[in-house]
Design an enzyme around this catalytic site. Structure first.
Site, PDB file in Angstrom:
ATOM      1  N   ARG A  78       0.812  -1.224   0.000  1.00 48.54           N
ATOM      2  CA  ARG A  78       0.000   0.000   0.000  1.00 48.54           C
ATOM      3  C   ARG A  78       0.845   1.273   0.000  1.00 48.54           C
ATOM      4  NH1 ARG A  78      -2.867  -4.045   1.795  1.00 48.54           N
ATOM      5  NH2 ARG A  78      -0.931  -4.534   2.841  1.00 48.54           N
ATOM      6  N   THR A  79       1.820   1.340   0.872  1.00 45.45           N
ATOM      7  CA  THR A  79       2.519   2.612   1.055  1.00 45.45           C
ATOM      8  C   THR A  79       3.239   3.026  -0.230  1.00 45.45           C
ATOM      9  OG1 THR A  79       2.783   2.065   3.378  1.00 45.45           O
ATOM     10  CG2 THR A  79       4.112   3.889   2.540  1.00 45.45           C
ATOM     11  N   LYS A 133      26.271  -3.492  -1.842  1.00 38.89           N
ATOM     12  CA  LYS A 133      27.740  -3.463  -1.988  1.00 38.89           C
ATOM     13  C   LYS A 133      28.401  -2.836  -0.774  1.00 38.89           C
ATOM     14  CE  LYS A 133      27.277  -2.597  -6.961  1.00 38.89           C
ATOM     15  NZ  LYS A 133      27.552  -1.601  -8.004  1.00 38.89           N
ATOM     16  N   ARG A 164      11.493   3.982   3.123  1.00 41.24           N
ATOM     17  CA  ARG A 164      11.172   2.960   4.134  1.00 41.24           C
ATOM     18  C   ARG A 164      12.454   2.185   4.422  1.00 41.24           C
ATOM     19  NH1 ARG A 164       6.070  -1.030   4.192  1.00 41.24           N
ATOM     20  NH2 ARG A 164       5.194   0.915   4.995  1.00 41.24           N
ATOM     21  N   HIS A 176       5.521   5.704  11.430  1.00 42.99           N
ATOM     22  CA  HIS A 176       4.972   5.604  10.071  1.00 42.99           C
ATOM     23  C   HIS A 176       3.948   6.737   9.955  1.00 42.99           C
ATOM     24  CE1 HIS A 176       3.594   4.101   6.339  1.00 42.99           C
ATOM     25  NE2 HIS A 176       3.345   2.844   6.641  1.00 42.99           N
TER      26      HIS A 176
HETATM   27  C1  NCD Z   1       2.242  -1.265   8.141  1.00 41.02           C
HETATM   28  C2  NCD Z   1       3.747  -1.045   8.236  1.00 41.02           C
HETATM   29  O1  NCD Z   1       4.473  -1.271   7.263  1.00 41.02           O
HETATM   30  O2  NCD Z   1       4.150  -0.627   9.316  1.00 41.02           O
HETATM   31  N1  NCD Z   1       1.805  -1.486   6.822  1.00 41.02           N
HETATM   32  C3  NCD Z   1       1.420  -0.415   6.066  1.00 41.02           C
HETATM   33  O3  NCD Z   1       2.212   0.439   5.744  1.00 41.02           O
HETATM   34  N2  NCD Z   1       0.122  -0.326   5.751  1.00 41.02           N
HETATM   35  C4  NCD Z   1       1.726  -2.298   9.086  1.00 41.02           C
HETATM   36  C5  NCD Z   1       2.313  -3.671   9.054  1.00 41.02           C
HETATM   37  O4  NCD Z   1       3.166  -4.006   8.218  1.00 41.02           O
HETATM   38  O5  NCD Z   1       1.895  -4.475   9.899  1.00 41.02           O
END
Ligand code: NCD
Length: 308
Positions: A50-51, A80, A101, A129
């Site tokens: 999703r993100t 590397k 991320r 997040h």
């Molecule tokens: C979450 C995350 O990556 O922290 N997912 C997301 O971005 N919707 C929650 C998760 O992975 O459990």
């Protein structure tokens, strides 16, 4: 707003209202050509559905272009031995903003100290997040038409769940009734977050019993036990399926309450309730697109006069 690293950057309801009203506009118009000639880099060292894809969609819908690496740990020069700082310095010479991320807590903050363009934290290990928390709050507001006087249960992995950590700071800007922090003892929320709630005079109850809170709450926010943060798989096995909501126990919840989840779900929510009108998690995921369009607009579009 230059970098978006933590929800602690939001100190008033007003700053959130601005994002929410922009997201409302994008929900209506679906696209707008306001970021032509801008390039968004999405650099992901951990898995994402999703993100990353909603950020990329948001950028494309606003007329920007996207460069991305979905598995930077393996396919960027990190493999590397390049440092995160060097990678970010280079990419900030190519792109106008970087969505990052990373598996290390504090990675986005570190990146922001060397980047010449805005860094958007898309999850830093068990840290935060923030864009997820913004879409979570936006969803509560859309579903229940208010953010004050709510009883909210946050359930599951409160120790490692970065969406929870970010959401706590945003919720503390509103007058919640009671926050139920539901987890097993080993996955309790870190003390710095309860200190934060105490400071803000938010009433909370730490409990391991989900059932007990169900009848009182307006929002049930379920989370996945974060398997990837466990050093010992046996420890994970012990706690992975402690909480779930299904057709049977949702009966205890109020008629006008909602069930949320940042997704992916494992066994926390039974697909049996997907068609219950209280199941808000797919609407929540869709809201992620509009919130991320609003965020990209605010960060990348410096024009005073917005087109929408
Ligand atoms: C979450 C995350 O990556 O922290 N997912 C997301 O971005 N919707 C929650 C998760 O992975 O459990």
């Amino acid at each position: 707003m230059k970098h978006l690293i933590s929800t602690k950057q939001f100190t008033s309801q007003k700053s959130l209202e601005k994002i929410f009203s922009l997201a409302d506009s994008y929900k209506k118009v679906k696209s707008a050509d306001i970021l032509k000639n801008k390039i968004l880099a999405c650099i992901f060292y951990e898995p994402s559905t999703r993100t990353r894809l909603s950020f990329e969609t948001a950028a494309l819908k606003l007329g920007a272009s996207v460069i991305s690496t979905e598995n930077a740990a393996q396919f960027s020069s990190a493999a590397k031995g390049e440092t995160l700082e060097d990678t970010i310095k280079i990419i900030s010479g190519y792109a106008d903003a970087i969505v990052l991320r990373h598996y290390q807590q504090g990675a986005s903050k570190k990146a922001s100290t060397v980047s010449s363009v805005p860094i958007i934290n898309a999850g830093d290990g068990a840290g935060e997040h923030p864009t997820q928390a913004l879409l979570d709050l936006y969803t509560i507001k859309n579903e229940l038409s208010r953010l004050d006087n709510l009883n909210i249960a946050l359930a599951g992995d409160l120790l490692n769940g970065r969406t929870i950590h970010s959401l706590i700071s945003l919720l503390s800007l509103y007058r919640a009734d009671t926050l139920y922090l539901v987890s097993p003892e080993s996955l309790k929320i870190p003390k710095k977050y309860t200190d934060y709630l105490n400071n803000k005079k938010i009433k909370y109850i730490e409990t391991c019993d989900l059932q007990e809170s169900l009848k009182n709450i307006d929002v049930l926010y379920m989370t996945r036990v974060q398997k990837e943060r466990f050093k010992n798989i046996d420890q994970y096995e012990k706690v992975k399926d402690l909480y779930s909501i299904d057709a049977k126990n949702i009966k205890h919840m109020k008629k006008n309450s909602i069930v949320m989840h940042p997704l992916p779900r494992i066994n926390e929510i039974s697909p049996d309730i997907d068609n219950d009108k209280r199941a808000a998690y797919f609407r929540q995921a869709e809201n992620g697109l509009y919130i991320r369009m609003a965020i990209l607009d605010l960060i990348l579009n410096n024009k005073k006069e917005r087109k929408i």
